[in-house]
Design a protein around this motif. Structure first.
Motif: not given
Length: 404
Positions: A236, A280, A314, A329, A331, A337, A339-344
């Motif tokens: 974050s 994440g 994960q 998948d 970037d 990635r 960690d997308t669930w964390e960084l929205t």
């Protein structure tokens, strides 16, 4: 044999002993959480994998998910302390259970205990690959978090530091007093000085990962299509100055550049690939040492609840991508990635709002401290439902034995 009652004495987030039965239960629970593969490929047709850092954190999750989901055989490497005057380390007991589960499910997996940075351990791995696994490796997962590293060529020992780059950094952090009461404090960490960045990169960057590939390639141990992944973290903006923009971040940037360099090389040599996997947030033995991370993770859990994706889930996703069960998948920097669930934006905005309001008086209302403290205890096998901590337990567990 040595049965005794193991107490959960700690200094901050560091426990002085580990509970064998609790560690055992944690590993079995992780294994049970992995979806079974649609088809099993035991025996000589199973892919051969090497997991470096296989006994804790994301490396443990990579090992269990690889065994339970991808059906791997191969080698796990870790550096753990045997039982003696104190119990063995938690990773010692977790490894014993992982080995037991691997045997039970017909996975041929060897666990080696030693310094992954050393050439001696690399030679031992090469010997086992030749003698036991027909001399070809399909996958290598690199998950090493260490305070220091000795370069085998020069004998120089480097030490990593947790420091911001450029100027001192003040941040909120979460601690607990001797009675377990939470306290939100502001701490200041001075900036990196001298060769702090170079030292940290030498330990936590990609140099040793590349050295492993060099060593295995020199012994002709890489299979056609060989794939390697190093596990990483971005995190974050709330912790960015201390982590991603700090000395550890410099090491992670080096790791990612190493992935690009290795990817170009492996594509030419064995039609292979190298990548980093960005995971994440989680409560691990290494993450709890970073100022601000404990507070951040506790707040994140309060925002997401069960939407927080555990490491075992994960790494199951990662193995599905590595083995082709799911599409790769990545970037725009070719990083997987997870960690997308964390960084929205919605999640980060909610955590940031709680972060700004967090004080010693308000923290119990803003963060899921019960979950966080339980996760810390689980790192050492304590606080596990169904374990009688008042009963004596066998602590003299042997390291998993293997024969050629």
């Amino acid at each position: 044999m040595a049965e005794r009652i193991v107490n959960s004495r700690s200094r901050g987030f560091l426990f002085l002993d580990s509970h064998p039965a609790g560690c055992d239960r944690i590993v079995r629970t992780m294994w049970d959480a992995v979806p079974a593969p649609a088809s099993d490929t035991p025996g000589q047709d199973a892919p051969v994998a090497l997991v470096i850092g296989s006994s804790s954190g994301y490396g443990l999750a990579a090992t269990i998910a690889g065994l339970a989901r991808a059906g791997i055989r191969g080698i796990g490497v870790s550096f753990e302390k045997a039982p003696g005057r104190r119990t063995g380390t938690a990773g010692w007991y977790r490894t014993a259970t992982t080995a037991d589960l691997a045997r039970h499910h017909g996975r041929d997996f060897v666990f080696l205990n030693g310094d992954a940075f050393s050439d001696a351990l690399k030679n031992e791995v090469a010997d086992v690959l030749r003698e036991r696994f027909a001399g070809k490796l399909d996958y290598l997962v690199y998950s090493v978090a260490a305070p220091r590293r000795t370069d085998p060529d020069t004998g120089i020992t480097y030490s990593s530091v947790l420091r911001p780059i450029g100027e001192a950094y003040r941040t909120k952090t979460l601690v607990f007093d001797d009675e377990g009461a939470p306290d939100v404090r502001t701490v200041e960490t001075g900036p990196a000085e001298g060769d702090d960045i170079d030292q940290t990169v030498a330990v936590m960057g990609g140099e040793d990962w590349a050295r492993w590939i060099d060593h295995l390639a020199a012994h002709d141990l890489l299979a056609q299509g060989f794939t390697t992944a190093a596990l990483s973290y971005i995190g974050s903006p709330l912790t960015g100055a201390m982590y991603r923009q700090g000395t550890i971040g410099a090491a992670k940037a080096h790791l990612e550049q190493t992935a690009r360099d290795l990817n170009d090389r492996l594509a030419k040599e064995v039609d292979g690939r190298a990548l980093t996997s960005v995971n994440g947030a989680a409560v691990t033995q290494s993450s709890t040492a970073i100022p601000g991370i404990a507070l951040y993770v506790g707040l994140l859990r309060s925002v997401l609840g069960d939407g927080m994706v555990p490491p075992i889930a994960q790494l199951t996703h990662l193995w599905d991508q590595l083995t082709g069960r799911a599409p790769l998948d990545v970037d725009d920097q070719d990083r997987v990635r997870l960690d997308t669930w964390e960084l929205t934006p919605a999640v980060q905005d909610a955590v940031a709002e709680r972060w700004q309001s967090a004080t010693t008086d308000t923290i119990t209302d803003l963060a899921d401290l019960g979950w966080f403290t339980t996760q810390v205890k689980h790192l050492y096998g304590f606080g596990v439902p169904g374990i009688d901590y008042a009963a004596p337990v066998e602590t003299d567990t042997p390291w998993p034995h293997h024969t050629a």
